[in-house]
Design an enzyme around this catalytic site. Structure first.
Site, mmCIF file in Angstrom:
data_model
loop_
_atom_site.group_PDB
_atom_site.id
_atom_site.type_symbol
_atom_site.label_atom_id
_atom_site.label_comp_id
_atom_site.label_asym_id
_atom_site.label_seq_id
_atom_site.Cartn_x
_atom_site.Cartn_y
_atom_site.Cartn_z
ATOM 1 N N LYS A 34 0.819 -1.212 0.000
ATOM 2 C CA LYS A 34 0.000 0.000 0.000
ATOM 3 C C LYS A 34 0.854 1.265 0.000
ATOM 4 O O LYS A 34 0.531 2.230 -0.685
ATOM 5 C CB LYS A 34 -0.922 0.012 1.215
ATOM 6 C CG LYS A 34 -2.036 -1.025 1.164
ATOM 7 C CD LYS A 34 -2.943 -0.868 2.380
ATOM 8 C CE LYS A 34 -3.712 -2.120 2.723
ATOM 9 N NZ LYS A 34 -4.808 -2.447 1.824
ATOM 10 N N GLU B 196 -2.728 7.355 7.713
ATOM 11 C CA GLU B 196 -3.624 8.180 6.913
ATOM 12 C C GLU B 196 -4.572 8.932 7.805
ATOM 13 O O GLU B 196 -4.910 8.462 8.891
ATOM 14 C CB GLU B 196 -4.502 7.280 6.016
ATOM 15 C CG GLU B 196 -3.859 6.899 4.737
ATOM 16 C CD GLU B 196 -4.724 5.938 3.925
ATOM 17 O OE1 GLU B 196 -5.871 5.649 4.318
ATOM 18 O OE2 GLU B 196 -4.213 5.482 2.896
ATOM 19 N N HIS C 166 -14.666 -3.974 8.040
ATOM 20 C CA HIS C 166 -13.959 -3.499 6.845
ATOM 21 C C HIS C 166 -14.081 -4.455 5.676
ATOM 22 O O HIS C 166 -13.293 -4.409 4.742
ATOM 23 C CB HIS C 166 -12.470 -3.231 7.131
ATOM 24 C CG HIS C 166 -12.245 -2.171 8.163
ATOM 25 N ND1 HIS C 166 -12.677 -0.881 7.993
ATOM 26 C CD2 HIS C 166 -11.659 -2.224 9.375
ATOM 27 C CE1 HIS C 166 -12.357 -0.179 9.058
ATOM 28 N NE2 HIS C 166 -11.747 -0.976 9.932
ATOM 29 N N GLU D 64 -9.536 1.256 -5.884
ATOM 30 C CA GLU D 64 -10.445 1.584 -4.781
ATOM 31 C C GLU D 64 -10.195 3.011 -4.298
ATOM 32 O O GLU D 64 -9.051 3.379 -4.035
ATOM 33 C CB GLU D 64 -10.242 0.611 -3.617
ATOM 34 C CG GLU D 64 -10.589 -0.830 -3.974
ATOM 35 C CD GLU D 64 -10.584 -1.768 -2.764
ATOM 36 O OE1 GLU D 64 -11.331 -2.750 -2.792
ATOM 37 O OE2 GLU D 64 -9.843 -1.515 -1.792
ATOM 38 N N GLU E 195 -6.294 1.870 -2.735
ATOM 39 C CA GLU E 195 -5.406 0.806 -3.196
ATOM 40 C C GLU E 195 -5.917 0.282 -4.524
ATOM 41 O O GLU E 195 -7.039 0.562 -4.933
ATOM 42 C CB GLU E 195 -5.328 -0.348 -2.182
ATOM 43 C CG GLU E 195 -6.633 -1.097 -1.993
ATOM 44 C CD GLU E 195 -6.448 -2.394 -1.206
ATOM 45 O OE1 GLU E 195 -5.322 -2.861 -1.056
ATOM 46 O OE2 GLU E 195 -7.470 -2.931 -0.759
ATOM 47 N N ASN F 174 -6.604 -3.335 -6.524
ATOM 48 C CA ASN F 174 -6.659 -4.786 -6.451
ATOM 49 C C ASN F 174 -6.397 -5.316 -7.850
ATOM 50 O O ASN F 174 -7.153 -5.048 -8.779
ATOM 51 C CB ASN F 174 -8.010 -5.259 -5.916
ATOM 52 C CG ASN F 174 -8.202 -4.860 -4.459
ATOM 53 O OD1 ASN F 174 -7.236 -4.798 -3.701
ATOM 54 N ND2 ASN F 174 -9.427 -4.581 -4.069
ATOM 55 N N ARG G 260 -6.717 -7.893 -9.771
ATOM 56 C CA ARG G 260 -7.396 -9.163 -10.066
ATOM 57 C C ARG G 260 -8.856 -8.878 -10.371
ATOM 58 O O ARG G 260 -9.302 -7.735 -10.283
ATOM 59 C CB ARG G 260 -7.327 -10.065 -8.834
ATOM 60 C CG ARG G 260 -7.883 -9.352 -7.603
ATOM 61 C CD ARG G 260 -7.968 -10.255 -6.392
ATOM 62 N NE ARG G 260 -8.038 -9.508 -5.163
ATOM 63 C CZ ARG G 260 -9.125 -8.967 -4.627
ATOM 64 N NH1 ARG G 260 -10.293 -9.050 -5.254
ATOM 65 N NH2 ARG G 260 -9.072 -8.322 -3.478
HETATM 66 P P1 ADP Z 1 -13.001 -7.771 -2.656
HETATM 67 O O1 ADP Z 1 -12.568 -6.346 -2.583
HETATM 68 O O2 ADP Z 1 -13.118 -8.333 -4.032
HETATM 69 O O3 ADP Z 1 -14.114 -8.123 -1.769
HETATM 70 P P2 ADP Z 1 -11.266 -8.745 -0.688
HETATM 71 O O4 ADP Z 1 -10.183 -7.770 -0.410
HETATM 72 O O5 ADP Z 1 -12.372 -8.856 0.304
HETATM 73 O O6 ADP Z 1 -11.775 -8.510 -2.133
HETATM 74 O O7 ADP Z 1 -10.623 -10.166 -0.915
HETATM 75 C C1 ADP Z 1 -11.102 -11.066 -1.901
HETATM 76 C C2 ADP Z 1 -10.701 -12.433 -1.540
HETATM 77 O O8 ADP Z 1 -9.326 -12.479 -1.236
HETATM 78 C C3 ADP Z 1 -11.421 -12.959 -0.354
HETATM 79 O O9 ADP Z 1 -11.620 -14.324 -0.560
HETATM 80 C C4 ADP Z 1 -10.462 -12.698 0.790
HETATM 81 O O10 ADP Z 1 -10.685 -13.639 1.796
HETATM 82 C C5 ADP Z 1 -9.133 -12.892 0.097
HETATM 83 N N1 ADP Z 1 -8.060 -12.049 0.620
HETATM 84 C C6 ADP Z 1 -7.728 -10.819 0.231
HETATM 85 N N2 ADP Z 1 -6.666 -10.378 0.867
HETATM 86 C C7 ADP Z 1 -6.292 -11.344 1.705
HETATM 87 C C8 ADP Z 1 -5.219 -11.511 2.656
HETATM 88 N N3 ADP Z 1 -4.311 -10.588 2.853
HETATM 89 N N4 ADP Z 1 -5.161 -12.652 3.341
HETATM 90 C C9 ADP Z 1 -6.072 -13.616 3.138
HETATM 91 N N5 ADP Z 1 -7.072 -13.528 2.256
HETATM 92 C C10 ADP Z 1 -7.188 -12.417 1.549
HETATM 93 P P1 ADP Z 2 -7.936 -3.874 2.410
HETATM 94 O O1 ADP Z 2 -6.674 -4.132 1.665
HETATM 95 O O2 ADP Z 2 -8.026 -4.629 3.668
HETATM 96 O O3 ADP Z 2 -9.133 -3.969 1.509
HETATM 97 P P2 ADP Z 2 -8.257 -0.975 2.238
HETATM 98 O O4 ADP Z 2 -7.121 -0.036 2.300
HETATM 99 O O5 ADP Z 2 -8.863 -1.222 0.904
HETATM 100 O O6 ADP Z 2 -7.801 -2.345 2.887
HETATM 101 O O7 ADP Z 2 -9.378 -0.490 3.251
HETATM 102 C C1 ADP Z 2 -10.472 -1.307 3.598
HETATM 103 C C2 ADP Z 2 -11.617 -0.472 4.160
HETATM 104 O O8 ADP Z 2 -11.196 0.299 5.296
HETATM 105 C C3 ADP Z 2 -12.175 0.558 3.202
HETATM 106 O O9 ADP Z 2 -13.132 0.025 2.334
HETATM 107 C C4 ADP Z 2 -12.762 1.584 4.153
HETATM 108 O O10 ADP Z 2 -13.997 1.136 4.638
HETATM 109 C C5 ADP Z 2 -11.793 1.590 5.325
HETATM 110 N N1 ADP Z 2 -10.761 2.631 5.174
HETATM 111 C C6 ADP Z 2 -9.591 2.510 4.513
HETATM 112 N N2 ADP Z 2 -8.885 3.663 4.559
HETATM 113 C C7 ADP Z 2 -9.611 4.557 5.280
HETATM 114 C C8 ADP Z 2 -9.422 5.909 5.707
HETATM 115 N N3 ADP Z 2 -8.324 6.596 5.405
HETATM 116 N N4 ADP Z 2 -10.386 6.481 6.437
HETATM 117 C C9 ADP Z 2 -11.504 5.799 6.775
HETATM 118 N N5 ADP Z 2 -11.744 4.521 6.427
HETATM 119 C C10 ADP Z 2 -10.814 3.893 5.680
HETATM 120 MG MG MG Z 3 -9.441 -2.931 -0.169
#
Ligand code: ADP
Ligand code: ADP
Ligand code: MG
Length: 647
Positions: free
Chosen positions: A116, A200, A235, A275, A291, A293, A295
């Site tokens: 990130k 952040e 989250h 995102e 971030e 993703n 995929r």
């Molecule tokens: P989406 O944004 O498509 O919902 P997620 O971030 O929730 O994606 O993750 C999609 C899939 O990848 C889910 O099956 C989640 O369990 C898996 N996943 C994503 N990141 C991780 C991680 N760091 N460790 C384990 N599983 C992960």
């Molecule tokens: P992940 O890799 O676990 O998906 P993200 O960085 O995409 O992590 O964040 C996951 C969720 O956390 C977001 O969808 C949002 O709900 C919350 N989030 C992330 N960053 C912030 C922020 N700066 N302020 C408030 N909420 C946040």
């Molecule tokens: Mg995310």
């Protein structure tokens, strides 16, 4: 185009990819673990290769075995799905080195977006707006504290290598920073093997809006509009929709352009999602990169619904070297789509994942809708189990209609027709969410579930009396249909003035209650075809008959504690051993009612977890009654037969 691909995943996404491949005339190879030997994704593919034990690290993450399986079967390309190896740049590199096409972006793009903090530095250079924060490499605790103080509280500490909603800490004030930093770093090193963090500004009441992008090997890149994924628990996404309610065309175009710039900065190829976190204030909406993703995303079907496209087909075409099928100008939004993730979990118990067997698993026929359509993406079938090894997602329900309101109404109907018996699910919870004022009015942000807490949790939506009436009607109708009993044949011997009554004992939501019905009421119930009732499914347990009542208004479980099962339960308790040791199927009984048996004699055979189990008599006695027929599914602990002491 490829002739054969290997799908390095399981569950609904493996089935989803296989469906498009078959439509395009491409053969598919599945891989599977021990736990998945009979899984739906295995039967959805043309060939299947076993790759190891049930835990992901022993199978779906064993990429040497996956590469060997591809070689062995002559697959030309590998689709990684989501999760597992999908964002593993070393795997993408290994595919290429083995002469296989990785159906995803180049390894360099995965790597660039994988951390990130580094991706944020890259995005900043590409002019993509970022949440104010610190993304530096220097991880000195005192420096991080100073940065947090400078940003202003609350702040969010994020594990740079984090994902899946893990490795984040909200810090409200300077005094709490050091402790939260330490705990975040501990979780980060344990979960991701990397304890780097970034800091952040914590955006208040934000929306999560993401942009679907697609690139090809010719350097073209387009965006397929947005998805609003603000409704989250821990989250993690629960409901996703497209387009994002209230997003202006100007803002959509600005976010689309930023997402394309982000993708181009890493020479992106294939499907990806950028995102953004969106701040809402009186001054309007402001978006910041969160971030990327790299995929296909779980929620891609809502984008497919509003664009009328098949994103897996696009992935396959791009991976085979074809240009993107459409230009930005040719892409259009049509209608509104919402996806609900149906999971095996207990919303009232902090969304604790649940496991178990899907004794009953049905979706409605979904044919009679004049406006809009319903799509179900699922990786399981009735009779399958949700094991502790993988994701708790059972299915995704996707509705598409001309407007958001129509899509919402359709989703409510589709959820009410989703009937699952055997494990806890979030179906009723989802119905409460979509009926909540915030969701219905599209007052969306990531705190929606918290804000609507009072109407979402511990709700028993079906008025008890309706469910009980339905249960009583079911009991008397079943007696009439299967036992040929007159509805009045089982009236209690004792009669209060005049009319005879019959008493039923029920347990609902942990409360035992008795209900007495007069003969005239029973006759009415016996002849009534429905009571606003859609379906009722009985499931036998040792001490009660569970009736799962599904109605328009909601679902309920009514346990009928009848005398016969009480006796069976007592017998089983006294003697032990006559109960099913685990959920499974009755294969056969070797005795019948009235037979004398001796202690240790085999009385029945059950099949569970692919093995047969003999049920033996715990003591000498006489068989009272067989409570099941051969072939029937039984719940764990259910008494299979009753045994009376020899007199
Ligand atoms: P989406 O944004 O498509 O919902 P997620 O971030 O929730 O994606 O993750 C999609 C899939 O990848 C889910 O099956 C989640 O369990 C898996 N996943 C994503 N990141 C991780 C991680 N760091 N460790 C384990 N599983 C992960
Ligand atoms: P992940 O890799 O676990 O998906 P993200 O960085 O995409 O992590 O964040 C996951 C969720 O956390 C977001 O969808 C949002 O709900 C919350 N989030 C992330 N960053 C912030 C922020 N700066 N302020 C408030 N909420 C946040
Ligand atoms: Mg995310």
């Amino acid at each position: 185009m490829f002739k054969k691909i290997l799908i390095a995943n399981r569950g609904e996404i493996a089935c989803r990819v296989a469906a498009t491949a078959h439509r395009m005339g491409i053969k598919t190879v599945a891989v599977y673990s021990d736990a998945d030997a009979n899984a739906k994704h295995v039967t959805s593919c043309d060939e299947a290769i076993h790759i190891g034990g049930s835990a992901p690290k022993d199978s779906y993450l064993q990429w040497e075995r996956i590469l060997a399986a591809a070689k062995q079967t002559g697959a030309e390309a590998i689709h990684p799905g989501y999760g597992f190896l999908s964002e593993n740049d070393a795997f993408a590199t290994a595919c290429t080195a083995a002469g296989l096409v990785f159906i995803g972006p180049p390894a360099s793009a995965i790597l660039a977006m994988g951390l990130k903090a580094e991706s944020k530095r890259l995005m900043s250079a590409a002019g993509v707006p970022l949440v104010p924060g610190y993304h530096g490499a220097d991880q000195d605790a005192a420096l991080l504290q100073r940065e947090a103080d400078g940003i202003g509280y609350p702040v969010l500490i994020k594990a740079s290598a984090g994902g899946g909603g893990k490795g984040m800490r909200i810090v409200d004030k300077a005094a709490d920073f050091a402790a939260s930093l330490a705990s975040c770093k501990r979780e980060a090193i344990n979960s991701f093997g990397n304890d780097s963090v970034l800091i952040e500004k914590y955006v208040q009441r934000p929306r999560h809006i993401e942009i679907q992008v697609f690139g090809d090997t010719q350097g073209n890149c387009v965006y397929l509009f947005e998805r609003d994924c603000s409704v989250q628990r821990r989250h993690q996404k629960v409901l996703e929709e497209a387009p994002a309610p209230g997003l202006s065309q100007t803002m959509r175009e600005a976010m689309g352009a930023a997402a394309v710039a982000a993708a181009k900065a890493v020479h992106y190829v294939g499907a990806g999602t950028v995102e953004f976190i969106v701040e809402q204030s009186d001054a309007g909406m402001k978006f910041f990169f969160m971030e990327m993703n790299t995929r296909l995303q779980v929620e891609h079907p809502v984008t497919e619904a509003i664009t009328g496209l098949d994103l897996v087909e696009w992935q396959l075409r791009v991976a085979a070297g074809e240009p993107l099928p459409l230009t930005q100008e040719q892409l259009q939004i049509k209608g509104h789509a919402i996806e609900a993730r149906i999971c095996a979990e207990s919303p009232d118990n902090n969304f604790l994942p649940a496991t178990g067997t899907l004794y009953l698993y049905r979706h409605g026929a979904h044919v009679a809708f004049e406006r809009g359509d319903v799509r179900v993406d699922s990786g399981v079938r009735e009779g399958d189990t949700i094991s502790p090894f993988y994701d708790s997602m059972i299915a995704k329900l996707i509705v598409h209609a001309p407007s958001r309101n129509e899509a919402l109404a359709l989703l409510d109907v589709a959820l009410s027709q989703t009937h699952i018996v055997g494990l806890q699910t979030n179906v009723q919870f989802l119905r409460h969410v979509i009926r909540s004022e915030s969701f219905a009015k599209a007052n969306l942000d990531t705190a929606l579930i918290e804000r609507e807490r009072a109407v979402l949790f511990d709700q028993h939506p079906v008025a008890n009396i309706d469910a009980i009436e339905a249960a009583v009607a079911h009991i008397v109708q079943t007696e009439k249909a299967f036992e040929g009993n007159d509805p009045l044949s089982k009236m209690d011997a004792w009669r209060a003035y005049g009319e005879a009554t019959r008493r039923f004992d029920f347990e609902m939501n942990g409360i035992v209650q008795a209900k007495s019905y007069k003969a005239s009421q029973l006759l009415a119930l016996a002849s009534q075809s429905t009571l606003g009732l859609q379906s009722i499914y009985p499931l036998k347990h040792d001490s009660s008959d569970e009736m799962h009542v599904f109605m328009d208004k909601g679902a309920a479980i009514v346990k009928h504690i009848n005398r016969l099962s009480l006796v069976a339960a007592q017998d089983a308790h006294a003697g032990g051993g006559l109960n099913a040791p685990m959920p499974g199927k009755v294969v056969s009984f070797s005795v019948k009612a009235g037979d004398a048996v001796t202690k240790g004699q085999v009385v029945a055979v059950m099949e569970a977890m692919k093995m047969e189990h003999a049920i033996t008599a715990p003591a000498d006695g006489v068989v009272g009654e067989l409570l099941y027929a051969a072939g029937e599914q039984v719940a764990e602990g259910a008494a299979l037969l009753t045994l009376k002491e020899k007199s």
